[in-house]
Structure formats: C-alpha cells, structure tokens
Design an enzyme around this catalytic site. Structure first.
Site, PDB file in Angstrom:
ATOM      1  N   LYS A 171       0.861  -1.184   0.000  1.00  0.00           N
ATOM      2  CA  LYS A 171       0.000   0.000   0.000  1.00  0.00           C
ATOM      3  C   LYS A 171       0.904   1.243   0.000  1.00  0.00           C
ATOM      4  O   LYS A 171       1.109   1.884   1.029  1.00  0.00           O
ATOM      5  CB  LYS A 171      -0.949  -0.034   1.201  1.00  0.00           C
ATOM      6  CG  LYS A 171      -2.035  -1.095   1.014  1.00  0.00           C
ATOM      7  CD  LYS A 171      -2.995  -1.162   2.167  1.00  0.00           C
ATOM      8  CE  LYS A 171      -3.907   0.015   2.280  1.00  0.00           C
ATOM      9  NZ  LYS A 171      -4.937   0.119   1.248  1.00  0.00           N
TER      10      LYS A 171
HETATM   11  N1  PMP Z   1      -7.009  -3.552  -3.231  1.00  0.00           N
HETATM   12  C1  PMP Z   1      -6.662  -2.261  -3.024  1.00  0.00           C
HETATM   13  C2  PMP Z   1      -6.120  -1.496  -4.177  1.00  0.00           C
HETATM   14  C3  PMP Z   1      -6.806  -1.672  -1.773  1.00  0.00           C
HETATM   15  O1  PMP Z   1      -6.467  -0.394  -1.583  1.00  0.00           O
HETATM   16  C4  PMP Z   1      -7.360  -2.426  -0.728  1.00  0.00           C
HETATM   17  C5  PMP Z   1      -7.579  -1.779   0.615  1.00  0.00           C
HETATM   18  N2  PMP Z   1      -6.482  -1.985   1.449  1.00  0.00           N
HETATM   19  C6  PMP Z   1      -7.708  -3.764  -0.967  1.00  0.00           C
HETATM   20  C7  PMP Z   1      -7.518  -4.280  -2.233  1.00  0.00           C
HETATM   21  C8  PMP Z   1      -8.318  -4.614   0.106  1.00  0.00           C
HETATM   22  O2  PMP Z   1      -7.421  -4.868   1.158  1.00  0.00           O
HETATM   23  P1  PMP Z   1      -7.946  -5.132   2.631  1.00  0.00           P
HETATM   24  O3  PMP Z   1      -8.978  -6.165   2.524  1.00  0.00           O
HETATM   25  O4  PMP Z   1      -6.746  -5.606   3.369  1.00  0.00           O
HETATM   26  O5  PMP Z   1      -8.462  -3.847   3.146  1.00  0.00           O
END
Ligand code: PMP
Length: 308
Positions: free
Chosen positions: A160
C-alpha cells in the site's frame, strides 16, 4: 463526511488533531514514497470494541516499509499498542485506523533521501459504509476502468504505497463522473485485477473465483473471505479472470477493510445475475459482519479487544 477525532498519534505521542501537520518539503508529499494501512475496529457489545486482524495489517505495513526500504523506527508491537492507545484516547466504539509511514523533510530534497527521517502517524476517524448503505444492501454499479493497473515491475503493486494510489484515484474519479459507484481495474495483460480500493470475487454455477496474488493488494478481507468460504466447504479458485467473465457471472462482490463485503449489481451496464445480491454474497456478508463483531467464538483470535 469525515468524522474528526480529538487526538492523533504522531512520532510516538498523542497530539491534538489540529497540530498534526508537516512541512511542505516533506519528501513523500513530492515523490509518494510512503506506506499506509487501513484497519477497522468494531463495537462488539458487552465485549467492548475490537480491532479486526490488527497483527496482519501491521505485518503488511512493516512488509511495505521493507519493500520501499523505509526504515521506520517502531516495532510492529509498538505500533499495535499505539493503535490501541489512540482508540482508547478518542473513545470511539467503531471506526477506521490509518497508519502512515512517510519520509520527512531533511538534508535531501532530491530523490535519494537516505538521510531524511522516516516518521509514522496513526489517525482514527468514524467511517460508516465506504460505498454507501444502498450499495451494501442492494449492490453497486461498476465500470471497467480505461486506466490499467500498474505492471508489477513498474510499481510495488503488493504494497500500500502512497504514490501508487494516483492510479486508483484517477480510476475512481473516472467512474464517479461517468455515473458509476466504483471502477474495476484490469492488469497490463487485460485480466481483471481489483477495484480501486478492494479485491474482487465472482461466482458462477456455485464456483467462486478471484484473481491470484501477483499484482494486486493481498487483501486481508480477501483472505478472510477465502477462509470463511473454505470453512463452509466452498473452495475459491485463484485464477486469471477475463472481463467477460464478470459480465456473465451470477454474483460479483468486492472486499476490503473500508468496503467490507459490497455486492456488485452491474458491470459496464450488464446486470449481474438478477440484479440483486446473490446467496453466496449475502451469506458471506452476514458471516463477516458477525465475525468482526465478535459473534464467532472460534475466530476470536482475529480480534484485538481494545480494553484488555
Ligand atoms: N485492493 C486495493 C487497491 C486496496 O487499496 C485495498 C484496501 N487496502 C484492498 C484491495 C483490500 O485490502 P484489505 O482487505 O486488506 O483492506
């Protein structure tokens, strides 16, 4: 609307929301090299509040810092404690937590800021449904984006990374001004990758599929859904998905900490299934909601209670 809180954790201590400012020469502001997380905590009734999969989020945060060679000064345990301290200080029962590691201003204003300090801040605020109550209950309308997801050798697509999100922001912008709720991004080979801030699943003839880890964010909600489904005897196929497979799916849903489990009722003006959330989507929504609110005894290990 952002529900501000009183305190922000920054550089190891709590400070008032309004004092959490940075200098305009902050390196990350110019070049985007920073890492963030998105975590939720929920009201679990008489059990108090609990943060969902805090350890896993902090592990991804640390991994992201390592990937970018960001030498942030705190251990995962210290950051976990910081999140709990922040929640207690702000007295919120439910909310969203945003840790952020960034390169500060310092002796280097150019690209290689090896001497600039790396700082960490953690914010929390109240955040209800990310894609709207209507979306959660009845499904959202999505559009395949004209913007391609980063190639995994152009960006660190599994982390991220702050700057990387301009790609998601542009896609989101395009979908919203075109009258849709969310964008679905294809990878450089043209296969379905993910939403702008969510992973994606489809169901057809009872078979559940999701794109493989490779150039997508390894979603903690994605992992949770795969685990919950497998506990119900439904195995998820992690394989490449072409866009037309979304059009002819019986069910499509998005997963993410912010978006939780959000059904998709339309992709590129094609109705998905009968246009209402399907049975697997509804079942997983209910399970997820029970899980994060401490109603599933066997999965309490995924919860960190804030009062203990
Ligand atoms: N894809 C992207 C591009 C994201 O920003 C997120 C959010 N973190 C997710 C998938 C989903 O991740 P998570 O389930 O860990 O929030």
């Amino acid at each position: 609307m952002l529900a501000k809180t009183e305190q922000i954790w920054m550089d190891g201590k709590l400070i008032p929301w309004g004092d959490a400012n940075v200098h305009i020469l902050t390196h990350t502001l110019h070049y985007g090299v920073g890492v963030f997380e998105g975590i939720r905590y929920y009201d679990c009734g008489i059990q108090g509040s609990a943060v969902f999969r805090l350890k896993e989020h902090m592990r991804r945060f640390s991994d992201g810092c390592k990937v970018l060679s960001l030498k942030q000064p705190y251990s995962s345990q210290e950051l976990i404690e910081a999140c709990l301290t922040l929640i207690r200080a702000n007295k919120l029962k439910e909310g969203y937590i945003r840790p952020l590691a960034f390169i500060s201003e310092g002796p280097n204003a150019g690209l290689w800021a090896y001497e600039n300090p790396v700082r960490v801040a953690i914010l929390t605020w109240g955040w209800e449904t990310y894609l709207g109550k209507e979306g959660v209950n009845h499904g959202i309308r999505a559009k395949i984006s004209s913007l391609t997801r980063h190639h995994r050798n152009i960006a660190m697509t599994n982390s991220k990374v702050c700057g990387q999100y301009f790609n998601s922001v542009l896609a989101k912008q395009e979908s919203k001004v075109s009258g849709f709720d969310e964008a679905i991004m294809l990878d450089p080979e043209g296969f379905v990758a993910e939403g702008t801030g969510e992973n994606i699943f489809l169901v057809r003839d009872g078979v559940v599929k999701t794109p493989p880890l490779g150039s997508i964010i390894p979603g903690i909600t994605r992992d949770t859904v795969i685990t919950l489904l497998s506990e119900q005897g439904i195995s998820v196929k992690e394989e490449q998905i072409a866009r037309h497979q979304l059009y002819i799916a019986d069910e499509v849903f998005l997963t993410g900490t912010a978006a939780e489990i959000t059904p998709v009722r339309e992709v590129d003006m094609r109705t998905i299934g009968n246009g209402t959330p399907g049975p697997i989507t509804k079942r997983i929504q209910q399970k997820y909601s029970d899980l994060v609110r401490g109603k599933i005894e066997e999965r309490k290990d995924w919860l960190t209670f804030t009062d203990k």
